[in-house]
Motif scaffolding. Sequence first.
Motif, PDB file in Angstrom:
ATOM      1  N   ALA A   1      25.278  48.474  28.065  1.00  0.00           N
ATOM      2  CA  ALA A   1      25.901  47.331  28.540  1.00  0.00           C
ATOM      3  C   ALA A   1      27.185  46.853  27.777  1.00  0.00           C
ATOM      4  CB  ALA A   1      24.785  46.326  28.637  1.00  0.00           C
ATOM      5  N   ALA A   2      26.916  46.545  26.439  1.00  0.00           N
ATOM      6  CA  ALA A   2      28.021  45.982  25.658  1.00  0.00           C
ATOM      7  C   ALA A   2      29.330  47.143  25.702  1.00  0.00           C
ATOM      8  CB  ALA A   2      27.520  46.034  24.049  1.00  0.00           C
ATOM      9  N   LEU A   3      29.105  48.439  25.649  1.00  0.00           N
ATOM     10  CA  LEU A   3      30.008  49.273  25.877  1.00  0.00           C
ATOM     11  C   LEU A   3      30.937  49.051  27.079  1.00  0.00           C
ATOM     12  CD1 LEU A   3      28.704  52.453  24.208  1.00  0.00           C
ATOM     13  CD2 LEU A   3      30.400  51.176  23.284  1.00  0.00           C
ATOM     14  N   VAL A   4      30.027  49.070  28.270  1.00  0.00           N
ATOM     15  CA  VAL A   4      30.586  48.749  29.509  1.00  0.00           C
ATOM     16  C   VAL A   4      31.497  47.463  29.645  1.00  0.00           C
ATOM     17  CG1 VAL A   4      30.243  48.433  32.081  1.00  0.00           C
ATOM     18  CG2 VAL A   4      28.960  50.246  30.717  1.00  0.00           C
ATOM     19  N   LEU A   5      31.064  46.508  29.040  1.00  0.00           N
ATOM     20  CA  LEU A   5      31.614  45.215  29.237  1.00  0.00           C
ATOM     21  C   LEU A   5      33.061  45.469  28.414  1.00  0.00           C
ATOM     22  CD1 LEU A   5      29.089  42.275  28.016  1.00  0.00           C
ATOM     23  CD2 LEU A   5      30.112  42.798  30.170  1.00  0.00           C
ATOM     24  N   HIS A   6      32.986  45.947  27.177  1.00  0.00           N
ATOM     25  CA  HIS A   6      34.031  46.012  26.223  1.00  0.00           C
ATOM     26  C   HIS A   6      35.356  47.109  27.168  1.00  0.00           C
ATOM     27  CE1 HIS A   6      35.932  48.310  22.709  1.00  0.00           C
ATOM     28  NE2 HIS A   6      36.404  47.074  22.695  1.00  0.00           N
ATOM     29  N   ALA A   7      34.750  48.033  27.932  1.00  0.00           N
ATOM     30  CA  ALA A   7      35.576  48.955  28.875  1.00  0.00           C
ATOM     31  C   ALA A   7      36.437  47.971  29.766  1.00  0.00           C
ATOM     32  CB  ALA A   7      34.816  49.915  29.139  1.00  0.00           C
ATOM     33  N   LEU A   8      35.318  47.037  30.524  1.00  0.00           N
ATOM     34  CA  LEU A   8      35.863  46.190  31.542  1.00  0.00           C
ATOM     35  C   LEU A   8      36.777  45.132  31.050  1.00  0.00           C
ATOM     36  CD1 LEU A   8      32.568  45.580  33.652  1.00  0.00           C
ATOM     37  CD2 LEU A   8      34.471  47.261  34.260  1.00  0.00           C
ATOM     38  N   ALA A   9      36.801  44.809  29.808  1.00  0.00           N
ATOM     39  CA  ALA A   9      37.843  43.753  29.324  1.00  0.00           C
ATOM     40  C   ALA A   9      38.989  44.317  29.584  1.00  0.00           C
ATOM     41  CB  ALA A   9      37.264  43.604  28.079  1.00  0.00           C
ATOM     42  N   LEU A  10      39.236  45.475  29.560  1.00  0.00           N
ATOM     43  CA  LEU A  10      40.664  46.184  29.627  1.00  0.00           C
ATOM     44  C   LEU A  10      41.293  45.796  30.796  1.00  0.00           C
ATOM     45  CD1 LEU A  10      40.616  49.830  28.267  1.00  0.00           C
ATOM     46  CD2 LEU A  10      41.775  47.699  27.373  1.00  0.00           C
ATOM     47  N   LEU A  11      40.428  45.433  31.739  1.00  0.00           N
ATOM     48  CA  LEU A  11      41.066  45.372  33.225  1.00  0.00           C
ATOM     49  C   LEU A  11      41.477  43.815  33.574  1.00  0.00           C
ATOM     50  CD1 LEU A  11      38.522  47.504  35.415  1.00  0.00           C
ATOM     51  CD2 LEU A  11      40.777  47.984  34.243  1.00  0.00           C
ATOM     52  N   LEU A  12      40.894  42.853  32.298  1.00  0.00           N
ATOM     53  CA  LEU A  12      41.183  41.494  32.610  1.00  0.00           C
ATOM     54  C   LEU A  12      42.351  41.063  32.097  1.00  0.00           C
ATOM     55  CD1 LEU A  12      37.397  40.435  32.051  1.00  0.00           C
ATOM     56  CD2 LEU A  12      38.640  40.676  34.273  1.00  0.00           C
ATOM     57  N   PRO A  13      42.755  39.690  32.527  1.00  0.00           N
ATOM     58  CA  PRO A  13      43.865  38.855  31.751  1.00  0.00           C
ATOM     59  C   PRO A  13      43.600  38.683  30.420  1.00  0.00           C
ATOM     60  CG  PRO A  13      42.994  37.778  33.715  1.00  0.00           C
ATOM     61  CD  PRO A  13      42.326  38.926  33.733  1.00  0.00           C
ATOM     62  N   ALA A  14      44.453  38.652  29.493  1.00  0.00           N
ATOM     63  CA  ALA A  14      44.224  38.487  28.117  1.00  0.00           C
ATOM     64  C   ALA A  14      43.238  37.495  27.548  1.00  0.00           C
ATOM     65  CB  ALA A  14      45.682  38.011  27.415  1.00  0.00           C
ATOM     66  N   ALA A  15      43.316  36.320  28.087  1.00  0.00           N
ATOM     67  CA  ALA A  15      42.304  35.228  27.692  1.00  0.00           C
ATOM     68  C   ALA A  15      40.799  35.621  27.889  1.00  0.00           C
ATOM     69  CB  ALA A  15      42.654  33.835  28.158  1.00  0.00           C
TER      70      ALA A  15
END
Lengths: 148, 403
Positions: free
Chosen positions: B204-218
């Motif tokens: 789950a932590a790895l998936v969250l980390h990957a999804l963060a790439l798709l979000l705006p910076a903050a």
Amino acid sequence: MPQISALLAQDHNACDELFAEAENRVADKAWPDAASRFAEFRAAMARHFSAEEDTLFPAFEARTGMSGGPTQVMRAEHAQMRELMEQMQAAIERQNDSAFLGLSETLLMLMRQHNMKEEQILYPMTDRTLGGDAGLIEQLDETLHAKA
Amino acid sequence: MLAALAAVPLADEWLGSRWSPAALGLTHLITLGYLGQVMVGSLLQMLPVVIGAPVPGAILVAGIGHAGLTLGGLLLAVGLWQAVPWLIQAALALLAVALGVFLAAAAVSLVRARAANVVLQPMRQAWLALLVTVGLGLYLGGGLAGAWPLIELQALTQLHAAWGLLGWVLILVAGVAYHVVPMLQLTPPYPQGLMRWLTWLLLAALVLHALALLLPAAAATAMEWAAWLLAGASTAWYAVATLQIQRRRRRKLPDVTLQFWRFAMSALLACVGLAPFALAGPEAWRDGLQVLLGIVFLLGFAVSVVAGMLYKIVPFLAWFHLQAQTQARAGTIPNMKDFMPEPLALRHLRLHVVGVLLLLPAPFLPAPLSVPGLLLLAASGWVQWRNLRRARRLFGQYGGRLV
């Protein structure tokens, strides 16, 4: 009535316990104590092998017609373990702790991977094919817990 | 292993930054050349025993994997270090074949698995993590070699490393540990809740980390922190639980494998403590801290775990196959301790531990001061090589055949 796998897996643990006791005594060079602990362990193993080879495996082979498969491999590994235990007995008689510990390390690995195969694969198969046979389960229980 | 350590004294630039070509090259020598080899090899051995499903063509897969990882790992390391595009391309082709064949063969086994047990899910998760790691690695490597334009180089490299180290390495080690730690030292089992949830949390932590790439910076930063927090907490949970059950072991004999594992778990805890500083510590120290984190995770944790396991697996398999092949009586062939005498393994352990400890301050000191630690590590690699050679020689002497 306990399931076949629960009964035999429990007995594996009991054997492990006796193994560790005996091995710890040898490491301490507490020879008379070590010899009696080891004898206890060996007797427990003999009961376990007997429950499987004389009762469980023949029933499983008769029910499924699989006589050259997993039970054959398990019997061969039992033979390897008997052989190692015989050598360990000789090491105890010679009070040679390093020989004993080299053999016991080998036995432990052999025993644990053997138990894993039985607990993961063979016992669940016997539960499915023979789990309803109350008479068989009772007989296994008796063999495992017979007084020496 | 040996190659990695022998190469180290030559490269003093690697300590400067984990992005330096030398650091990238060395990392891949360790991960592909040592860890990857051993993990792929042991999985081919373990899958049939642990989950009850043979790997199709295991011998062939092992051959291809071994050759591909050896040559591919070496070429990739040199290619990355010296920035030679054709070397990187050749390496990627070899690695893609080697790991692709392994992934396909392992997939068959993992899908067919009959035994429902605690190891099956972690193995499947580790498989997925390896797939992601290899995919990203091929994309990044191809980009570096000029085959296609790269976007998000830093972020994707971060992701590649996270899926490789926390996903493939840590999830697999944890899953395998559920079986082997109780098995080797007769410890109590890991807590049920841990075996049920730990690797899911890491994933789950790895998936969250990957999804963060798709979000705006903050939002991405917040999500990344959540991912790291989750990963750190899970990792610490696992390391502490391992140390605890090992303390309660029934087998009290001194044991080199146990000592390797305890060192590895301590290193893992150190990683959890270090990670926040490596991510957000003082700017001037950050590069050094990141290199340090890499040293502690790769050499302190991963290499130690693998080395410790080899000292059980190699002598056992040597004995087991020798016995089966020759049908010899137990007393007439070497036992496990003959194949791997405790004092020899202990020598390796000592060199390894002292070497890693001496290397810890290296990222913050002038390069020459890293030399003693590196020399000790090279020596430890040499001792390990000799120990393994010795077991193999003995196996041959008593009539064993390598298939």
